[in-house]
Every structure is written in C-alpha cells, then in structure tokens.
Design a protein around this motif. Structure first.
Motif, short mmCIF file in Angstrom:
data_model
loop_
_atom_site.label_atom_id
_atom_site.label_comp_id
_atom_site.label_asym_id
_atom_site.label_seq_id
_atom_site.Cartn_x
_atom_site.Cartn_y
_atom_site.Cartn_z
N ARG A 151 0.99 -1.27 -0.08
CA ARG A 151 -0.04 -0.04 0.09
C ARG A 151 0.96 1.34 0.12
O ARG A 151 0.53 2.08 -0.70
CB ARG A 151 -0.96 0.02 1.21
N ARG A 201 -6.14 11.91 -3.83
CA ARG A 201 -7.40 11.35 -3.39
C ARG A 201 -8.18 10.79 -4.32
O ARG A 201 -8.99 9.81 -4.59
CB ARG A 201 -8.15 12.14 -2.47
N GLU A 209 -9.47 7.01 -5.66
CA GLU A 209 -10.87 6.66 -5.92
C GLU A 209 -10.90 6.21 -7.32
O GLU A 209 -11.65 5.16 -7.63
CB GLU A 209 -11.67 8.01 -5.87
N ALA A 227 -9.58 2.43 -6.98
CA ALA A 227 -10.82 1.63 -6.22
C ALA A 227 -11.56 1.12 -7.20
O ALA A 227 -12.06 0.15 -7.15
CB ALA A 227 -11.08 2.55 -4.96
N SER A 254 -8.28 -0.59 -1.96
CA SER A 254 -8.91 0.26 -0.93
C SER A 254 -9.23 1.76 -1.42
O SER A 254 -8.45 2.41 -1.62
CB SER A 254 -8.18 0.14 0.37
N ALA A 255 -10.19 2.29 -1.04
CA ALA A 255 -10.77 3.66 -1.23
C ALA A 255 -10.63 4.64 -0.08
O ALA A 255 -10.74 5.66 -0.14
CB ALA A 255 -12.15 3.77 -1.77
N ASP A 256 -10.09 3.78 0.99
CA ASP A 256 -9.77 4.51 2.34
C ASP A 256 -8.48 5.16 2.04
O ASP A 256 -7.54 4.55 2.21
CB ASP A 256 -9.87 3.47 3.35
N PRO A 257 -8.30 6.47 2.27
CA PRO A 257 -7.06 7.26 2.27
C PRO A 257 -6.42 6.85 3.49
O PRO A 257 -5.16 7.30 3.51
CB PRO A 257 -7.53 8.72 1.83
N THR A 258 -6.95 6.67 4.65
CA THR A 258 -6.26 6.60 5.96
C THR A 258 -5.56 5.04 5.94
O THR A 258 -4.90 4.69 6.84
CB THR A 258 -7.20 6.54 6.92
N HIS A 259 -5.77 4.12 4.86
CA HIS A 259 -5.45 2.77 4.86
C HIS A 259 -3.85 3.11 4.35
O HIS A 259 -3.91 3.21 2.95
CB HIS A 259 -6.05 1.86 3.91
N THR A 260 -2.75 3.05 4.84
CA THR A 260 -1.47 3.40 4.54
C THR A 260 -0.61 2.42 4.60
O THR A 260 0.65 2.66 4.18
CB THR A 260 -0.95 4.69 5.30
#
Length: 211
Positions: free
Chosen positions: A14, A44, A48, A51, A57-63
């Motif tokens: 990731r 961002r 998207e 994703a 994953s579309a979650d930007p906090t998943h790093t």
C-alpha cells in the motif's frame, strides 16, 4: 491468479501504491506511463480511480500492508483485452508490442506476436537500435531500443548483443514513441491464430492502467 498474486493481496505494498499516486499527481515523468492528464489530479482522486478500476481500498487512511486487486475486475479486463486482440486479428491491423518487464512477460508478448502475425497482422519493429532517453530515479539514462521475437524492449547501453532475451525494467512509454521507420517483421499467414499460446502472466495485463 490468487496463487500467483496477480490479484487479491498482491506483492505491491500500500505504501508503494500511495507513493505512485503522489508522484502521478505531481506529474513525475517516471510514473506518467505516457499519459497527459487534461486536468489536475490529486492523490485522493487517484485513490478513488484505482478503487473503481482495480478494487484497491478507497480509504485514504489505509496506508500500510498489501494492496488488494479485485479478481473479478481483473477477469473483466482480461476479457476486454482478449476481445480487442481478436478484433485486431480479424481486421489484420498492424500491431506494435513491447514490454517494460521482459524478464517475466517477454514470452507472453512473443506468443501474441506469433499469433497476430499468423493471423495476417504486420508486427511493427520501428527504430530498432536507436537510443532512448528515460527518466529514472537515478536521473536521465540512455537506453537502446531492441526487439526480441517481435517484442520491443530497452537495454542498458553496455549490452551490445541484439536479439538477446534480456532487457531492462522500464515503465517509460518512450520505447514506443520513436518516429523513425525500419523494416517490419513480415506476416506469416500460413500459421493459425488459434495456435498462439498465452502464459499465466496474462493476468498482469489489467495492471497497465495503474499509475
């Protein structure tokens, strides 16, 4: 595909993916793969997009951790790729094939070159032997454009033997951009399109849209 990690949890982390998105947003030529976006893309936006297209994953906090590519979307992309190849074969259009991953994918693309040639397509080999400047993480480097079994690849300048089944890893579109024309590989209509083989690396075709 899951066993080979072409889909599902893949070898790309990731962290690596997010770094590529940031570089793409900054229009770093090392990751643009020949694209010239018409508007500004933020990281961002790219998350998207990926994703939607690949299932990451579309979650930007998943790093951290492994990135995950959706197997069903990979199969859909392969079906679309096969349909496009079939149309090219039926229409007998000229084709240009190349890879920036010759160590793993040369056999796959060479099989396509053989099959398309057998179907009556002209396999193009322009600008063989010409120099190509590519921006790398080490700065601007000059490579030599070569073809092996009808497939374009680039070599380090000190590799002098043409036609060897080795080449450099590259994501640069420059190897396909030269304007010079050199002799083409002739078509061989006597061979059957359906006899062309495709190895397991075909699953990586769907990764072509990744920044």
């Amino acid at each position: 595909m899951l066993a080979a990690r072409l889909a599902g949890p893949v070898a790309t982390s990731r962290e690596e993916s997010l770094r590529s998105y940031r570089l793409f947003a900054a229009r770093d030529p090392r990751v643009m793969i020949g694209l010239d976006p018409e508007w500004t893309w933020e990281p961002r936006d790219l998350i998207e997009l990926m994703a939607d297209k690949c299932g990451v994953s579309a979650d930007p906090t998943h790093t951290s951790g492994h990135d995950v590519i959706d197997p069903e979307r990979t199969l859909e992309a392969l079906d679309a790729f096969a349909a496009r190849l079939g149309k090219a074969a039926r229409d007998k259009v000229p084709v240009l094939l190349g890879t920036g991953h010759p160590h793993r994918l040369l056999g796959f693309y060479a099989a396509l070159a053989d099959a398309l040639s057998a179907a009556g397509c002209t396999v193009l080999t322009p600008a063989q032997g010409h120099c190509v400047d590519i921006t790398t993480r080490f700065g601007l480097r000059t490579y030599n454009l070569d073809y092996v079994r009808g497939v374009a690849l680039v070599r380090e300048p000190d590799v002098l033997t043409a036609g060897r089944e080795t080449g450099a890893h590259s994501h640069s579109p420059s190897r396909f951009a030269p304007r010079w024309r050199l002799p083409r590989r002739p078509a061989t209509p006597s061979r059957n399109w359906s006899s062309g083989t495709m190895d397991g690396s075909a699953g990586q075709v769907s990764w072509g849209s990744r920044p």
